[in-house]
Structures are given as structure tokens and as C-alpha cells.
Design a protein around this motif. Structure first.
Motif, mmCIF file in Angstrom:
data_model
loop_
_atom_site.group_PDB
_atom_site.id
_atom_site.type_symbol
_atom_site.label_atom_id
_atom_site.label_comp_id
_atom_site.label_asym_id
_atom_site.label_seq_id
_atom_site.Cartn_x
_atom_site.Cartn_y
_atom_site.Cartn_z
ATOM 1 N N ASN A 142 11.398 -3.085 4.151
ATOM 2 C CA ASN A 142 11.998 -3.977 3.169
ATOM 3 C C ASN A 142 10.924 -4.387 2.159
ATOM 4 O O ASN A 142 9.758 -4.030 2.287
ATOM 5 C CB ASN A 142 12.657 -5.188 3.851
ATOM 6 N N ILE A 143 11.299 -5.154 1.172
ATOM 7 C CA ILE A 143 10.387 -5.512 0.087
ATOM 8 C C ILE A 143 9.177 -6.289 0.603
ATOM 9 O O ILE A 143 8.062 -6.111 0.131
ATOM 10 C CB ILE A 143 11.120 -6.263 -1.051
ATOM 11 N N LYS A 144 9.393 -7.155 1.599
ATOM 12 C CA LYS A 144 8.275 -7.930 2.137
ATOM 13 C C LYS A 144 7.252 -7.029 2.830
ATOM 14 O O LYS A 144 6.058 -7.271 2.751
ATOM 15 C CB LYS A 144 8.785 -9.013 3.095
ATOM 16 N N GLU A 145 7.746 -6.007 3.516
ATOM 17 C CA GLU A 145 6.825 -5.065 4.165
ATOM 18 C C GLU A 145 6.030 -4.277 3.128
ATOM 19 O O GLU A 145 4.830 -4.051 3.301
ATOM 20 C CB GLU A 145 7.588 -4.116 5.084
ATOM 21 N N TYR A 146 6.684 -3.897 2.038
ATOM 22 C CA TYR A 146 5.975 -3.205 0.947
ATOM 23 C C TYR A 146 4.874 -4.108 0.381
ATOM 24 O O TYR A 146 3.780 -3.647 0.085
ATOM 25 C CB TYR A 146 6.937 -2.820 -0.182
ATOM 26 N N VAL A 147 5.178 -5.374 0.233
ATOM 27 C CA VAL A 147 4.196 -6.318 -0.302
ATOM 28 C C VAL A 147 3.006 -6.438 0.653
ATOM 29 O O VAL A 147 1.854 -6.410 0.230
ATOM 30 C CB VAL A 147 4.838 -7.703 -0.579
ATOM 31 N N LYS A 205 3.104 3.482 8.450
ATOM 32 C CA LYS A 205 2.623 2.595 7.393
ATOM 33 C C LYS A 205 1.101 2.650 7.261
ATOM 34 O O LYS A 205 0.569 2.565 6.151
ATOM 35 C CB LYS A 205 3.085 1.160 7.649
ATOM 36 N N VAL A 206 0.412 2.800 8.366
ATOM 37 C CA VAL A 206 -1.050 2.899 8.319
ATOM 38 C C VAL A 206 -1.461 4.175 7.582
ATOM 39 O O VAL A 206 -2.374 4.161 6.762
ATOM 40 C CB VAL A 206 -1.667 2.846 9.732
ATOM 41 N N TRP A 207 -0.783 5.278 7.873
ATOM 42 C CA TRP A 207 -1.117 6.535 7.190
ATOM 43 C C TRP A 207 -0.817 6.453 5.693
ATOM 44 O O TRP A 207 -1.603 6.925 4.873
ATOM 45 C CB TRP A 207 -0.371 7.716 7.824
ATOM 46 N N VAL A 208 0.309 5.852 5.338
ATOM 47 C CA VAL A 208 0.633 5.665 3.917
ATOM 48 C C VAL A 208 -0.449 4.830 3.245
ATOM 49 O O VAL A 208 -0.944 5.158 2.163
ATOM 50 C CB VAL A 208 2.029 4.997 3.751
ATOM 51 N N MET A 209 -0.841 3.768 3.920
ATOM 52 C CA MET A 209 -1.872 2.889 3.378
ATOM 53 C C MET A 209 -3.199 3.633 3.196
ATOM 54 O O MET A 209 -3.862 3.486 2.163
ATOM 55 C CB MET A 209 -2.058 1.697 4.310
ATOM 56 N N ILE A 260 -0.011 -14.381 8.499
ATOM 57 C CA ILE A 260 0.308 -13.786 7.195
ATOM 58 C C ILE A 260 1.257 -12.618 7.390
ATOM 59 O O ILE A 260 2.243 -12.461 6.664
ATOM 60 C CB ILE A 260 -0.976 -13.347 6.466
ATOM 61 N N GLN A 261 0.965 -11.790 8.385
ATOM 62 C CA GLN A 261 1.813 -10.639 8.670
ATOM 63 C C GLN A 261 3.233 -11.082 8.997
ATOM 64 O O GLN A 261 4.198 -10.479 8.544
ATOM 65 C CB GLN A 261 1.232 -9.837 9.836
ATOM 66 N N GLU A 262 3.362 -12.133 9.766
ATOM 67 C CA GLU A 262 4.687 -12.606 10.173
ATOM 68 C C GLU A 262 5.508 -13.112 8.992
ATOM 69 O O GLU A 262 6.728 -13.106 9.036
ATOM 70 C CB GLU A 262 4.549 -13.662 11.260
ATOM 71 N N LEU A 263 4.847 -13.533 7.917
ATOM 72 C CA LEU A 263 5.567 -13.915 6.704
ATOM 73 C C LEU A 263 6.236 -12.716 6.048
ATOM 74 O O LEU A 263 7.292 -12.828 5.442
ATOM 75 C CB LEU A 263 4.612 -14.553 5.684
ATOM 76 N N PHE A 264 5.589 -11.562 6.164
ATOM 77 C CA PHE A 264 6.051 -10.380 5.454
ATOM 78 C C PHE A 264 6.881 -9.419 6.299
ATOM 79 O O PHE A 264 7.747 -8.733 5.782
ATOM 80 C CB PHE A 264 4.859 -9.611 4.878
ATOM 81 N N ILE A 265 6.592 -9.356 7.560
ATOM 82 C CA ILE A 265 7.264 -8.377 8.403
ATOM 83 C C ILE A 265 8.092 -9.114 9.438
ATOM 84 O O ILE A 265 7.561 -9.863 10.252
ATOM 85 C CB ILE A 265 6.239 -7.432 9.076
ATOM 86 N N LYS A 266 9.406 -8.863 9.381
ATOM 87 C CA LYS A 266 10.345 -9.566 10.259
ATOM 88 C C LYS A 266 10.004 -9.328 11.731
ATOM 89 O O LYS A 266 9.783 -10.239 12.482
ATOM 90 C CB LYS A 266 11.770 -9.088 9.968
ATOM 91 N N SER A 319 0.988 -3.299 0.490
ATOM 92 C CA SER A 319 0.325 -3.272 -0.820
ATOM 93 C C SER A 319 -0.861 -4.225 -0.874
ATOM 94 O O SER A 319 -1.912 -3.891 -1.430
ATOM 95 C CB SER A 319 1.312 -3.628 -1.930
ATOM 96 N N LEU A 320 -0.695 -5.416 -0.304
ATOM 97 C CA LEU A 320 -1.798 -6.381 -0.272
ATOM 98 C C LEU A 320 -2.982 -5.840 0.517
ATOM 99 O O LEU A 320 -4.135 -5.907 0.061
ATOM 100 C CB LEU A 320 -1.339 -7.712 0.325
ATOM 101 N N LEU A 321 -2.706 -5.299 1.697
ATOM 102 C CA LEU A 321 -3.789 -4.726 2.496
ATOM 103 C C LEU A 321 -4.458 -3.566 1.778
ATOM 104 O O LEU A 321 -5.691 -3.454 1.762
ATOM 105 C CB LEU A 321 -3.272 -4.268 3.868
ATOM 106 N N THR A 322 -3.657 -2.711 1.148
ATOM 107 C CA THR A 322 -4.215 -1.564 0.420
ATOM 108 C C THR A 322 -5.085 -2.034 -0.739
ATOM 109 O O THR A 322 -6.193 -1.528 -0.936
ATOM 110 C CB THR A 322 -3.081 -0.654 -0.104
ATOM 111 N N ALA A 323 -4.600 -3.006 -1.489
ATOM 112 C CA ALA A 323 -5.365 -3.529 -2.625
ATOM 113 C C ALA A 323 -6.692 -4.132 -2.178
ATOM 114 O O ALA A 323 -7.742 -3.893 -2.799
ATOM 115 C CB ALA A 323 -4.544 -4.561 -3.388
#
Length: 176
Positions: A2-7, A56-60, A164-170, A10-14
Motif C-alpha cells: 500500500n502507499i504507506k509501505e511504499y513511503v 521489498k529488501v531486494w527492491v530497495m 516508525i515501521q509500525e506507522l507505515f506497515i500495517k 522509499s524513506l529507507l532507500t533515500a
């Protein structure tokens, strides 16, 4: 995702990209081992390994390598790609043993070794000289030392990242 997981990804990647670029601006940490660096971006990758699932780790990792290459150049990308992919694969395999047999620090140490091993394989291939691998003992030692330091930092940060993770990933899915 979902959008929160993408965020979150993205934050970790950035953060990993910025840390990698900043680290490349400084001279080598170990003056007697040219090219050896602590690998600050790997701190973020360790957090990703323990807070995200495998895909997700590989994508990152791929995104981190490609974006960083835009700032550091193609030749650096070849070394980083080989080291990063081999390191991530080795850390994944080590994590499969479970927390009773291997710690986050142990996983990071293995990643440090294989990152340098992958880079040397590329160097030997590009130079067409297997003698480049004679540099492995030095780089392996410093890679494992850096992996130890990154593992200690990862242990300290992982509990702080959880809220922080729990805010983004259900559902908090670990990398398995």
C-alpha cells in the motif's frame, strides 16, 4: 504494497543513498587499506533486512544501487552492484539459521566479508588478473570489522525503527 509501505521503503532507500553518497565524499577510513570504507548505507540495509520482507529488501537494494550510481559513476556501480548483491544474498542465507544460531551482528559481519569478496571478483575480472584476489585477506578483515561496527549500530537502531515501521506497515512482516 500500500502507499504507506511504499513511503517506508522509499524513506529507507533515500537514507541509504544519502549515507552512501556522503561516505564517498570522505577519504578512505583505513589509510593502509585503500578503498576500505565502513559502509554506512549497509546500516540501513540491515534495518531493512529485519523490518521488511524479502521482496521489498531486494527492491530497495536495487533502487539504492541504481540511484547511488547516478552520483558516483558507472565504474563504482559495477563494484557496488557485485558487492551489494552478493552481500545481501549471504545475509539472507545467514538469517535463515535463526536468532538462536546467528545474531544481527553475525549477519552483518558475513555481509561485510561478501561485499568485499564480490568487489574483488569484479576487479579481478576487469583487470584480467586473478592476483587481485591476493588483496582479499586485507579487505576481508576490514569488511568484517566494518560489518561488526554496522551490526552493533543496527542492534541499537532496530528497536528505535520499530515504532516508525509500525506507522507505515500495517502487518509487521519480517524478512523470511
Amino acid at each position: 504494497m500500500n502507499i504507506k509501505e511504499y513511503v517506508y521503503v522509499s524513506l529507507l532507500t533515500a537514507v541509504a543513498v544519502v549515507m552512501g553518497i556522503i561516505e564517498n565524499m570522505f577519504p578512505p577510513f583505513f589509510a593502509f587499506a585503500p578503498g576500505a570504507k565502513i559502509g554506512l548505507a549497509n546500516l540501513v540495509m540491515i534495518i531493512a533486512i529485519f523490518t521488511l520482507n524479502w521482496r521489498k529488501v531486494w527492491v530497495m537494494e536495487i533502487l539504492r544501487l541504481l540511484i547511488t550510481a547516478l552520483f558516483t559513476g558507472f565504474s563504482v556501480f559495477l563494484y557496488s552492484f557485485a558487492g551489494g548483491i552478493l552481500s545481501l544474498l549471504a545475509m539472507y542465507l545467514m538469517k535463515q539459521f535463526g536468532p538462536k544460531l546467528v545474531s544481527l551482528i553475525g549477519i552483518s559481519v558475513v555481509g561485510g566479508f561478501f561485499h568485499n569478496f564480490g568487489q574483488l571478483v569484479v576487479a579481478a575480472f576487469l583487470a584480467k588478473a586473478a592476483s587481485v584476489m591476493l588483496y582479499l585477506p586485507w579487505l576481508a578483515f576490514f569488511g568484517m570489522l566494518a560489518g561488526f561496527a554496522i551490526g552493533i549500530g543496527g542492534n541499537q537502531l532496530i528497536t528505535r525503527v520499530k515504532p516508525i515501521q509500525e506507522l507505515f506497515i500495517k502487518e509487521s512482516k519480517q524478512w523470511t
